[in-house]
Motif scaffolding. Structure first.
Motif, PDB file in Angstrom:
ATOM      1  N   ILE A  10       5.567   3.081  -3.516  1.00  0.00           N
ATOM      2  CA  ILE A  10       4.290   3.127  -4.222  1.00  0.00           C
ATOM      3  C   ILE A  10       3.406   4.171  -3.546  1.00  0.00           C
ATOM      4  O   ILE A  10       3.232   4.148  -2.325  1.00  0.00           O
ATOM      5  CB  ILE A  10       3.600   1.746  -4.177  1.00  0.00           C
ATOM      6  N   ASP A  11       2.845   5.079  -4.320  1.00  0.00           N
ATOM      7  CA  ASP A  11       1.981   6.131  -3.806  1.00  0.00           C
ATOM      8  C   ASP A  11       0.702   5.495  -3.252  1.00  0.00           C
ATOM      9  O   ASP A  11       0.004   4.767  -3.958  1.00  0.00           O
ATOM     10  CB  ASP A  11       1.649   7.112  -4.928  1.00  0.00           C
ATOM     11  N   ILE A  12       0.397   5.769  -1.985  1.00  0.00           N
ATOM     12  CA  ILE A  12      -0.771   5.174  -1.320  1.00  0.00           C
ATOM     13  C   ILE A  12      -2.081   5.605  -1.986  1.00  0.00           C
ATOM     14  O   ILE A  12      -3.077   4.897  -1.933  1.00  0.00           O
ATOM     15  CB  ILE A  12      -0.777   5.493   0.198  1.00  0.00           C
ATOM     16  N   GLU A  13      -2.074   6.784  -2.622  1.00  0.00           N
ATOM     17  CA  GLU A  13      -3.277   7.278  -3.302  1.00  0.00           C
ATOM     18  C   GLU A  13      -3.554   6.515  -4.599  1.00  0.00           C
ATOM     19  O   GLU A  13      -4.679   6.482  -5.068  1.00  0.00           O
ATOM     20  CB  GLU A  13      -3.138   8.777  -3.604  1.00  0.00           C
ATOM     21  N   LYS A  14      -2.516   5.908  -5.169  1.00  0.00           N
ATOM     22  CA  LYS A  14      -2.671   5.200  -6.443  1.00  0.00           C
ATOM     23  C   LYS A  14      -2.905   3.709  -6.275  1.00  0.00           C
ATOM     24  O   LYS A  14      -3.549   3.081  -7.100  1.00  0.00           O
ATOM     25  CB  LYS A  14      -1.462   5.457  -7.329  1.00  0.00           C
ATOM     26  N   HIS A  15      -2.343   3.134  -5.202  1.00  0.00           N
ATOM     27  CA  HIS A  15      -2.509   1.686  -4.979  1.00  0.00           C
ATOM     28  C   HIS A  15      -2.239   1.380  -3.510  1.00  0.00           C
ATOM     29  O   HIS A  15      -1.226   1.804  -2.975  1.00  0.00           O
ATOM     30  CB  HIS A  15      -1.540   0.902  -5.867  1.00  0.00           C
ATOM     31  N   THR A  16      -3.137   0.648  -2.891  1.00  0.00           N
ATOM     32  CA  THR A  16      -2.921   0.248  -1.495  1.00  0.00           C
ATOM     33  C   THR A  16      -2.364  -1.174  -1.450  1.00  0.00           C
ATOM     34  O   THR A  16      -2.581  -1.960  -2.373  1.00  0.00           O
ATOM     35  CB  THR A  16      -4.231   0.294  -0.677  1.00  0.00           C
ATOM     36  N   PRO A  17      -1.654  -1.517  -0.378  1.00  0.00           N
ATOM     37  CA  PRO A  17      -1.146  -2.892  -0.261  1.00  0.00           C
ATOM     38  C   PRO A  17      -2.290  -3.868  -0.031  1.00  0.00           C
ATOM     39  O   PRO A  17      -3.410  -3.475   0.317  1.00  0.00           O
ATOM     40  CB  PRO A  17      -0.221  -2.831   0.953  1.00  0.00           C
ATOM     41  N   TYR A  18      -2.003  -5.140  -0.211  1.00  0.00           N
ATOM     42  CA  TYR A  18      -2.990  -6.175   0.081  1.00  0.00           C
ATOM     43  C   TYR A  18      -3.258  -6.191   1.584  1.00  0.00           C
ATOM     44  O   TYR A  18      -2.389  -5.868   2.388  1.00  0.00           O
ATOM     45  CB  TYR A  18      -2.491  -7.553  -0.376  1.00  0.00           C
ATOM     46  N   PHE A  19      -4.464  -6.573   1.947  1.00  0.00           N
ATOM     47  CA  PHE A  19      -4.831  -6.645   3.356  1.00  0.00           C
ATOM     48  C   PHE A  19      -3.948  -7.642   4.114  1.00  0.00           C
ATOM     49  O   PHE A  19      -3.574  -8.683   3.574  1.00  0.00           O
ATOM     50  CB  PHE A  19      -6.292  -7.062   3.528  1.00  0.00           C
ATOM     51  N   ASP A  20      -3.654  -7.313   5.363  1.00  0.00           N
ATOM     52  CA  ASP A  20      -2.988  -8.199   6.330  1.00  0.00           C
ATOM     53  C   ASP A  20      -1.602  -8.678   5.897  1.00  0.00           C
ATOM     54  O   ASP A  20      -1.135  -9.718   6.328  1.00  0.00           O
ATOM     55  CB  ASP A  20      -3.892  -9.394   6.662  1.00  0.00           C
ATOM     56  N   GLN A  21      -0.940  -7.920   5.051  1.00  0.00           N
ATOM     57  CA  GLN A  21       0.415  -8.259   4.621  1.00  0.00           C
ATOM     58  C   GLN A  21       1.348  -7.134   5.074  1.00  0.00           C
ATOM     59  O   GLN A  21       1.160  -5.972   4.699  1.00  0.00           O
ATOM     60  CB  GLN A  21       0.456  -8.405   3.103  1.00  0.00           C
ATOM     61  N   SER A  22       2.349  -7.464   5.886  1.00  0.00           N
ATOM     62  CA  SER A  22       3.274  -6.454   6.391  1.00  0.00           C
ATOM     63  C   SER A  22       4.049  -5.808   5.251  1.00  0.00           C
ATOM     64  O   SER A  22       4.516  -6.497   4.343  1.00  0.00           O
ATOM     65  CB  SER A  22       4.258  -7.074   7.390  1.00  0.00           C
ATOM     66  N   VAL A  23       4.151  -4.484   5.310  1.00  0.00           N
ATOM     67  CA  VAL A  23       4.860  -3.706   4.298  1.00  0.00           C
ATOM     68  C   VAL A  23       5.626  -2.580   4.982  1.00  0.00           C
ATOM     69  O   VAL A  23       5.367  -2.243   6.140  1.00  0.00           O
ATOM     70  CB  VAL A  23       3.889  -3.098   3.256  1.00  0.00           C
TER      71      VAL A  23
END
Length: 83
Positions: A10-23
């Motif tokens: 997933i492109d970081i510029e288009k969508h960030t992961p949820y906070f405090d969840q390891s990815v």
């Protein structure tokens, strides 16, 4: 719906992961690493970032039908028991 490329990134510029969840994250300097987006500082935390984070993807879920028996916090996985 979150748009992923053919490999699940997933492109970081288009969508960030949820906070405090390891990815899984991909950095231009170190390649693939594991990290998380810290809710207090709004920055990624991980082992050793070098370069820019360009993409991320969720970690796989735990295996279905397998239970680990070992002491929490130990480096030993213990015996694997199938259900």
């Amino acid at each position: 719906m979150i748009k992923k490329d053919a490999n699940g990134w997933i492109d970081i510029e288009k969508h960030t992961p949820y906070f405090d969840q390891s990815v899984l994250i991909y950095t231009t300097g170190r390649g693939v690493q594991i990290g998380y987006l810290d809710s207090e500082t709004d920055t990624f935390i991980g082992p050793d970032y070098c370069g820019y984070i360009t993409h991320w993807q969720p970690l796989a879920g735990k295996p279905i039908g397998i239970e680990l028996s070992g002491e929490p916090g130990s480096n030993k996985m213990g015996n694997i028991q199938r259900k």
